[in-house]
Scaffold this motif. Structure first.
Motif, PDB file in Angstrom:
ATOM      1  N   SER A 195       0.836  -1.204   0.000  1.00 47.45           N
ATOM      2  CA  SER A 195       0.000   0.000   0.000  1.00 47.45           C
ATOM      3  C   SER A 195       0.868   1.250   0.000  1.00 47.45           C
ATOM      4  O   SER A 195       2.028   1.224   0.423  1.00 47.45           O
ATOM      5  CB  SER A 195      -0.937   0.014   1.208  1.00 47.45           C
ATOM      6  N   ILE A 196       0.285   2.339  -0.470  1.00 40.23           N
ATOM      7  CA  ILE A 196       0.970   3.624  -0.607  1.00 40.23           C
ATOM      8  C   ILE A 196       0.047   4.686  -0.039  1.00 40.23           C
ATOM      9  O   ILE A 196      -1.187   4.573  -0.119  1.00 40.23           O
ATOM     10  CB  ILE A 196       1.259   3.932  -2.101  1.00 40.23           C
ATOM     11  N   LYS A 197       0.639   5.719   0.525  1.00 34.51           N
ATOM     12  CA  LYS A 197      -0.158   6.842   1.009  1.00 34.51           C
ATOM     13  C   LYS A 197       0.254   8.130   0.299  1.00 34.51           C
ATOM     14  O   LYS A 197       1.402   8.288  -0.100  1.00 34.51           O
ATOM     15  CB  LYS A 197      -0.018   7.007   2.520  1.00 34.51           C
ATOM     16  N   PHE A 198      -0.710   9.009   0.188  1.00 30.61           N
ATOM     17  CA  PHE A 198      -0.491  10.306  -0.457  1.00 30.61           C
ATOM     18  C   PHE A 198      -1.075  11.398   0.415  1.00 30.61           C
ATOM     19  O   PHE A 198      -2.185  11.263   0.930  1.00 30.61           O
ATOM     20  CB  PHE A 198      -1.165  10.336  -1.834  1.00 30.61           C
ATOM     21  N   ILE A 199      -0.304  12.509   0.604  1.00 30.40           N
ATOM     22  CA  ILE A 199      -0.839  13.672   1.284  1.00 30.40           C
ATOM     23  C   ILE A 199      -0.802  14.858   0.322  1.00 30.40           C
ATOM     24  O   ILE A 199       0.144  15.012  -0.450  1.00 30.40           O
ATOM     25  CB  ILE A 199      -0.093  13.987   2.597  1.00 30.40           C
ATOM     26  N   ASN A 200      -1.831  15.675   0.369  1.00 30.90           N
ATOM     27  CA  ASN A 200      -2.039  16.705  -0.650  1.00 30.90           C
ATOM     28  C   ASN A 200      -1.393  18.046  -0.270  1.00 30.90           C
ATOM     29  O   ASN A 200      -1.957  19.111  -0.540  1.00 30.90           O
ATOM     30  CB  ASN A 200      -3.534  16.903  -0.901  1.00 30.90           C
ATOM     31  N   LEU A 201      -0.211  18.006   0.330  1.00 30.22           N
ATOM     32  CA  LEU A 201       0.507  19.223   0.707  1.00 30.22           C
ATOM     33  C   LEU A 201       1.750  19.392  -0.157  1.00 30.22           C
ATOM     34  O   LEU A 201       2.424  18.406  -0.476  1.00 30.22           O
ATOM     35  CB  LEU A 201       0.920  19.171   2.182  1.00 30.22           C
TER      36      LEU A 201
END
Length: 310
Positions: A195-201
Protein backbone atom coordinates in the motif's frame (compact mmCIF):
# COMPACT_ATOMS: atom_id res chain seq x y z
CA UNK A 1 11.45 8.24 16.50
CA UNK A 2 12.65 6.07 13.63
CA UNK A 3 15.74 6.95 11.64
CA UNK A 4 15.42 8.41 8.14
CA UNK A 5 18.37 8.02 5.77
CA UNK A 6 18.52 10.97 3.38
CA UNK A 7 20.57 10.44 0.21
CA UNK A 8 21.73 13.60 -1.55
CA UNK A 9 23.74 13.16 -4.80
CA UNK A 10 26.11 16.12 -5.22
CA UNK A 11 27.73 17.17 -8.47
CA UNK A 12 28.85 20.73 -9.26
CA UNK A 13 25.98 22.45 -7.48
CA UNK A 14 27.94 25.07 -5.52
CA UNK A 15 25.32 27.74 -6.28
CA UNK A 16 22.43 25.75 -4.80
CA UNK A 17 23.87 23.21 -2.35
CA UNK A 18 24.02 25.40 0.74
CA UNK A 19 20.30 26.22 0.54
CA UNK A 20 19.45 22.55 0.02
CA UNK A 21 21.51 21.35 2.98
CA UNK A 22 20.19 24.07 5.26
CA UNK A 23 16.66 22.95 4.45
CA UNK A 24 17.59 19.37 5.42
CA UNK A 25 19.56 19.96 8.64
CA UNK A 26 16.88 22.37 9.92
CA UNK A 27 14.06 19.82 9.59
CA UNK A 28 11.69 19.58 12.55
CA UNK A 29 12.15 15.79 12.37
CA UNK A 30 15.60 15.36 13.91
CA UNK A 31 16.49 11.65 13.62
CA UNK A 32 18.17 11.91 10.23
CA UNK A 33 21.15 10.17 8.69
CA UNK A 34 22.25 12.55 5.91
CA UNK A 35 24.34 10.80 3.24
CA UNK A 36 26.00 13.26 0.87
CA UNK A 37 27.37 11.51 -2.21
CA UNK A 38 30.04 13.62 -3.90
CA UNK A 39 29.88 12.41 -7.49
CA UNK A 40 33.29 13.69 -8.55
CA UNK A 41 32.49 17.41 -8.25
CA UNK A 42 35.05 19.80 -9.73
CA UNK A 43 33.72 22.98 -8.11
CA UNK A 44 33.45 23.85 -4.39
CA UNK A 45 30.54 21.47 -3.70
CA UNK A 46 32.68 19.11 -1.60
CA UNK A 47 33.95 22.01 0.52
CA UNK A 48 30.35 23.07 1.17
CA UNK A 49 29.52 19.50 2.25
CA UNK A 50 32.51 19.48 4.60
CA UNK A 51 31.50 22.84 6.11
CA UNK A 52 28.08 21.44 6.98
CA UNK A 53 29.55 18.21 8.35
CA UNK A 54 31.72 20.18 10.77
CA UNK A 55 28.63 21.58 12.47
CA UNK A 56 26.25 18.61 12.12
CA UNK A 57 27.41 15.10 13.01
CA UNK A 58 24.37 13.53 11.30
CA UNK A 59 26.11 14.12 7.97
CA UNK A 60 28.20 11.48 6.21
CA UNK A 61 30.22 12.36 3.11
CA UNK A 62 31.14 9.66 0.64
CA UNK A 63 33.00 10.35 -2.58
CA UNK A 64 33.17 8.53 -5.89
CA UNK A 65 34.13 9.09 -9.50
CA UNK A 66 31.53 10.87 -11.58
CA UNK A 67 28.86 8.45 -12.79
CA UNK A 68 25.64 10.43 -12.89
CA UNK A 69 22.56 10.76 -10.71
CA UNK A 70 21.55 7.09 -10.70
CA UNK A 71 25.07 5.96 -9.92
CA UNK A 72 25.30 8.40 -6.99
CA UNK A 73 21.94 7.35 -5.57
CA UNK A 74 22.87 3.69 -5.88
CA UNK A 75 26.21 4.30 -4.15
CA UNK A 76 24.46 6.10 -1.32
CA UNK A 77 22.11 3.15 -0.81
CA UNK A 78 25.13 1.02 0.14
CA UNK A 79 25.71 3.20 3.23
CA UNK A 80 22.25 3.79 4.68
CA UNK A 81 21.19 2.34 8.03
CA UNK A 82 17.80 3.99 8.56
CA UNK A 83 14.31 2.55 8.81
CA UNK A 84 13.26 4.86 5.98
CA UNK A 85 15.00 6.19 2.88
CA UNK A 86 14.54 9.48 1.03
CA UNK A 87 16.25 10.88 -2.08
CA UNK A 88 16.73 14.64 -2.27
CA UNK A 89 18.18 16.43 -5.30
CA UNK A 90 20.95 18.83 -4.31
CA UNK A 91 19.45 21.89 -6.01
CA UNK A 92 16.02 21.53 -4.41
CA UNK A 93 14.61 22.73 -1.08
CA UNK A 94 12.39 21.10 1.57
CA UNK A 95 9.63 22.55 3.66
CA UNK A 96 10.80 22.60 7.31
CA UNK A 97 8.22 19.91 8.16
CA UNK A 98 8.73 17.72 5.09
CA UNK A 99 9.93 14.67 7.03
CA UNK A 100 7.66 15.34 10.02
CA UNK A 101 4.53 15.17 7.88
CA UNK A 102 5.66 12.13 5.91
CA UNK A 103 6.91 10.14 8.91
CA UNK A 104 3.82 10.94 10.98
CA UNK A 105 1.45 9.70 8.30
CA UNK A 106 3.19 6.75 6.64
CA UNK A 107 1.79 4.22 9.12
CA UNK A 108 1.84 0.70 7.67
CA UNK A 109 2.21 1.89 4.08
CA UNK A 110 5.40 1.04 2.20
CA UNK A 111 5.93 4.61 1.08
CA UNK A 112 4.24 7.97 1.25
CA UNK A 113 4.46 10.93 -1.10
CA UNK A 114 3.42 14.55 -1.22
CA UNK A 115 3.03 17.21 -3.88
CA UNK A 116 6.03 19.12 -5.17
CA UNK A 117 6.05 22.74 -6.21
CA UNK A 118 8.26 24.21 -8.92
CA UNK A 119 10.09 27.47 -8.41
CA UNK A 120 12.27 29.46 -10.77
CA UNK A 121 16.00 29.67 -10.24
CA UNK A 122 16.78 33.02 -8.59
CA UNK A 123 13.55 33.07 -6.59
CA UNK A 124 12.50 31.65 -3.23
CA UNK A 125 9.58 29.25 -2.96
CA UNK A 126 6.56 30.22 -0.90
CA UNK A 127 6.29 27.65 1.90
CA UNK A 128 2.85 28.36 3.33
CA UNK A 129 0.75 25.29 4.22
CA UNK A 130 -3.00 25.37 4.68
CA UNK A 131 -3.64 22.62 7.23
CA UNK A 132 -7.38 23.07 6.89
CA UNK A 133 -7.15 21.44 3.44
CA UNK A 134 -4.96 18.55 4.58
CA UNK A 135 -6.06 15.18 3.24
CA UNK A 136 -4.44 11.77 3.28
CA UNK A 137 -5.29 8.96 0.88
CA UNK A 138 -4.28 5.30 0.92
CA UNK A 139 -3.87 3.49 -2.40
CA UNK A 140 -3.25 -0.17 -3.12
CA UNK A 141 -0.33 -1.32 -5.23
CA UNK A 142 -2.63 -2.32 -8.10
CA UNK A 143 -4.56 0.97 -8.01
CA UNK A 144 -1.33 2.92 -8.10
CA UNK A 145 0.16 0.89 -10.94
CA UNK A 146 -2.92 1.14 -13.12
CA UNK A 147 -3.26 4.90 -12.58
CA UNK A 148 0.36 6.05 -12.69
CA UNK A 149 -0.24 8.51 -15.51
CA UNK A 150 -3.43 9.96 -14.04
CA UNK A 151 -3.10 9.90 -10.23
CA UNK A 152 -1.29 13.15 -9.42
CA UNK A 153 1.14 12.69 -12.32
CA UNK A 154 4.09 13.47 -12.32
CA UNK A 155 4.12 13.68 -8.51
CA UNK A 156 3.46 9.94 -8.45
CA UNK A 157 6.58 9.16 -10.53
CA UNK A 158 9.54 11.14 -9.22
CA UNK A 159 11.61 9.74 -6.35
CA UNK A 160 12.37 12.94 -4.44
CA UNK A 161 8.98 13.74 -2.91
CA UNK A 162 8.69 10.38 -1.19
CA UNK A 163 9.58 8.59 2.05
CA UNK A 164 10.21 4.88 1.53
CA UNK A 165 10.51 2.02 3.95
CA UNK A 166 14.08 0.79 3.53
CA UNK A 167 13.13 -2.75 2.50
CA UNK A 168 11.93 -1.47 -0.88
CA UNK A 169 15.53 -0.71 -1.91
CA UNK A 170 17.13 -3.88 -0.55
CA UNK A 171 17.52 -5.38 -4.04
CA UNK A 172 16.47 -2.47 -6.24
CA UNK A 173 18.66 0.15 -7.90
CA UNK A 174 18.30 2.98 -10.44
CA UNK A 175 19.49 2.34 -14.03
CA UNK A 176 22.86 3.94 -14.74
CA UNK A 177 23.26 6.37 -17.61
CA UNK A 178 19.56 7.11 -18.10
CA UNK A 179 17.63 10.36 -18.02
CA UNK A 180 14.21 9.98 -16.40
CA UNK A 181 15.63 7.27 -14.15
CA UNK A 182 12.55 7.50 -11.91
CA UNK A 183 10.34 6.40 -14.83
CA UNK A 184 12.42 3.24 -15.13
CA UNK A 185 11.99 2.07 -11.52
CA UNK A 186 8.54 3.21 -10.38
CA UNK A 187 6.78 -0.02 -11.37
CA UNK A 188 9.54 -2.04 -9.67
CA UNK A 189 9.18 0.09 -6.54
CA UNK A 190 5.45 -0.58 -6.54
CA UNK A 191 6.04 -4.29 -7.08
CA UNK A 192 7.68 -4.29 -3.64
CA UNK A 193 4.71 -2.56 -1.99
CA UNK A 194 1.32 -3.49 -0.61
CA UNK A 195 0.00 0.00 0.00
CA UNK A 196 0.97 3.62 -0.61
CA UNK A 197 -0.16 6.84 1.01
CA UNK A 198 -0.49 10.31 -0.46
CA UNK A 199 -0.84 13.67 1.28
CA UNK A 200 -2.04 16.70 -0.65
CA UNK A 201 0.51 19.22 0.71
CA UNK A 202 3.27 20.93 -1.28
CA UNK A 203 6.28 20.05 0.88
CA UNK A 204 9.02 19.59 -1.72
CA UNK A 205 10.30 22.50 -3.81
CA UNK A 206 11.74 21.68 -7.19
CA UNK A 207 14.14 24.23 -8.62
CA UNK A 208 13.81 24.86 -12.36
CA UNK A 209 17.28 25.49 -13.72
CA UNK A 210 18.33 26.45 -17.23
CA UNK A 211 21.06 23.81 -17.40
CA UNK A 212 19.96 20.99 -15.09
CA UNK A 213 20.04 17.30 -15.99
CA UNK A 214 16.40 17.28 -17.06
CA UNK A 215 16.31 20.62 -18.85
CA UNK A 216 15.73 20.39 -22.58
CA UNK A 217 13.29 17.54 -22.02
CA UNK A 218 12.68 17.35 -25.77
CA UNK A 219 16.27 16.37 -26.44
CA UNK A 220 16.69 13.11 -28.27
CA UNK A 221 18.25 11.16 -25.39
CA UNK A 222 15.72 12.39 -22.86
CA UNK A 223 12.86 11.44 -25.13
CA UNK A 224 14.23 8.01 -26.09
CA UNK A 225 15.12 7.15 -22.50
CA UNK A 226 11.60 8.03 -21.42
CA UNK A 227 10.15 5.89 -24.22
CA UNK A 228 12.36 2.98 -23.19
CA UNK A 229 11.18 3.33 -19.59
CA UNK A 230 7.55 3.24 -20.69
CA UNK A 231 8.22 0.18 -22.83
CA UNK A 232 9.73 -1.59 -19.82
CA UNK A 233 6.65 -0.72 -17.78
CA UNK A 234 4.41 -1.99 -20.58
CA UNK A 235 6.09 -5.38 -20.44
CA UNK A 236 5.58 -5.43 -16.68
CA UNK A 237 1.87 -4.71 -17.11
CA UNK A 238 1.64 -7.56 -19.61
CA UNK A 239 3.40 -9.95 -17.25
CA UNK A 240 1.15 -8.97 -14.32
CA UNK A 241 -2.05 -9.13 -16.38
CA UNK A 242 -3.06 -5.46 -15.99
CA UNK A 243 -5.06 -5.36 -19.23
CA UNK A 244 -6.62 -1.90 -18.90
CA UNK A 245 -3.35 -0.27 -17.83
CA UNK A 246 -1.54 -2.13 -20.61
CA UNK A 247 -3.91 -0.83 -23.30
CA UNK A 248 -3.72 2.78 -22.06
CA UNK A 249 0.06 2.74 -21.87
CA UNK A 250 0.41 1.01 -25.22
CA UNK A 251 -1.79 3.72 -26.75
CA UNK A 252 0.45 6.39 -25.27
CA UNK A 253 3.56 4.64 -26.61
CA UNK A 254 1.94 4.36 -30.05
CA UNK A 255 1.40 8.11 -30.05
CA UNK A 256 4.97 8.78 -28.91
CA UNK A 257 6.40 6.64 -31.71
CA UNK A 258 5.23 9.28 -34.19
CA UNK A 259 7.79 11.76 -32.76
CA UNK A 260 10.74 12.59 -35.00
CA UNK A 261 13.30 10.85 -32.75
CA UNK A 262 11.73 7.40 -33.20
CA UNK A 263 13.28 5.56 -36.11
CA UNK A 264 11.89 2.47 -37.81
CA UNK A 265 14.45 0.41 -35.85
CA UNK A 266 13.40 1.70 -32.43
CA UNK A 267 12.51 -1.26 -30.15
CA UNK A 268 9.29 0.37 -28.96
CA UNK A 269 8.06 0.79 -32.54
CA UNK A 270 9.19 -2.65 -33.63
CA UNK A 271 7.30 -4.20 -30.71
CA UNK A 272 4.00 -2.80 -32.04
CA UNK A 273 2.25 -5.19 -34.42
CA UNK A 274 -0.61 -4.78 -36.87
CA UNK A 275 -2.97 -6.49 -34.44
CA UNK A 276 -1.99 -4.06 -31.65
CA UNK A 277 -2.82 -1.08 -33.85
CA UNK A 278 -6.12 -2.58 -34.99
CA UNK A 279 -7.36 -3.72 -31.57
CA UNK A 280 -6.18 -1.00 -29.17
CA UNK A 281 -9.31 1.01 -28.38
CA UNK A 282 -7.52 3.89 -26.66
CA UNK A 283 -6.12 5.49 -29.83
CA UNK A 284 -7.82 7.93 -32.17
CA UNK A 285 -8.77 6.80 -35.73
CA UNK A 286 -6.33 9.27 -37.35
CA UNK A 287 -3.45 7.90 -35.28
CA UNK A 288 -4.49 4.33 -36.08
CA UNK A 289 -4.41 5.09 -39.80
CA UNK A 290 -1.02 6.80 -39.54
CA UNK A 291 0.46 3.84 -37.67
CA UNK A 292 -0.92 1.35 -40.18
CA UNK A 293 0.61 3.37 -43.01
CA UNK A 294 3.96 3.28 -41.26
CA UNK A 295 3.77 -0.48 -40.85
CA UNK A 296 3.08 -0.82 -44.56
CA UNK A 297 5.68 1.67 -45.81
CA UNK A 298 8.18 3.79 -43.88
CA UNK A 299 8.62 6.02 -46.95
CA UNK A 300 4.89 6.76 -47.19
CA UNK A 301 4.85 7.56 -43.49
CA UNK A 302 7.87 9.89 -43.70
CA UNK A 303 6.34 11.72 -46.67
CA UNK A 304 3.16 12.35 -44.67
CA UNK A 305 5.10 13.56 -41.64
CA UNK A 306 7.27 15.84 -43.77
CA UNK A 307 4.19 17.44 -45.29
CA UNK A 308 2.70 18.03 -41.86
CA UNK A 309 5.89 19.73 -40.65
CA UNK A 310 6.15 22.14 -43.59
Amino acid sequence: MRKISVIVPVYNVELFLDACLKSIVSQSYRNLEIVLVDDGSTDTSLLICQKHKEIDDRIKIISKENGGLSSARNFGLEFVTGDYVAFIDSDDILHPQFFEYLAANIGEADYIFCLFKKFEDGTNPEMQIDDSKFQIQEISRKEMLTNLNTFHYPHSIIACNKLYKSHIWSNLRFPNGKIHEDEFVIHEVLHNCKSIKFINLELYYYRQRNFSITSGAKSEKAFLDSLEALQNRLQYFKKEGFKSAYDKLQGKIMFLTTEKYVSANNPAWRAIGFSDILTNKTIEPKLRLLLLIRKISENWYLNIQNRKNK
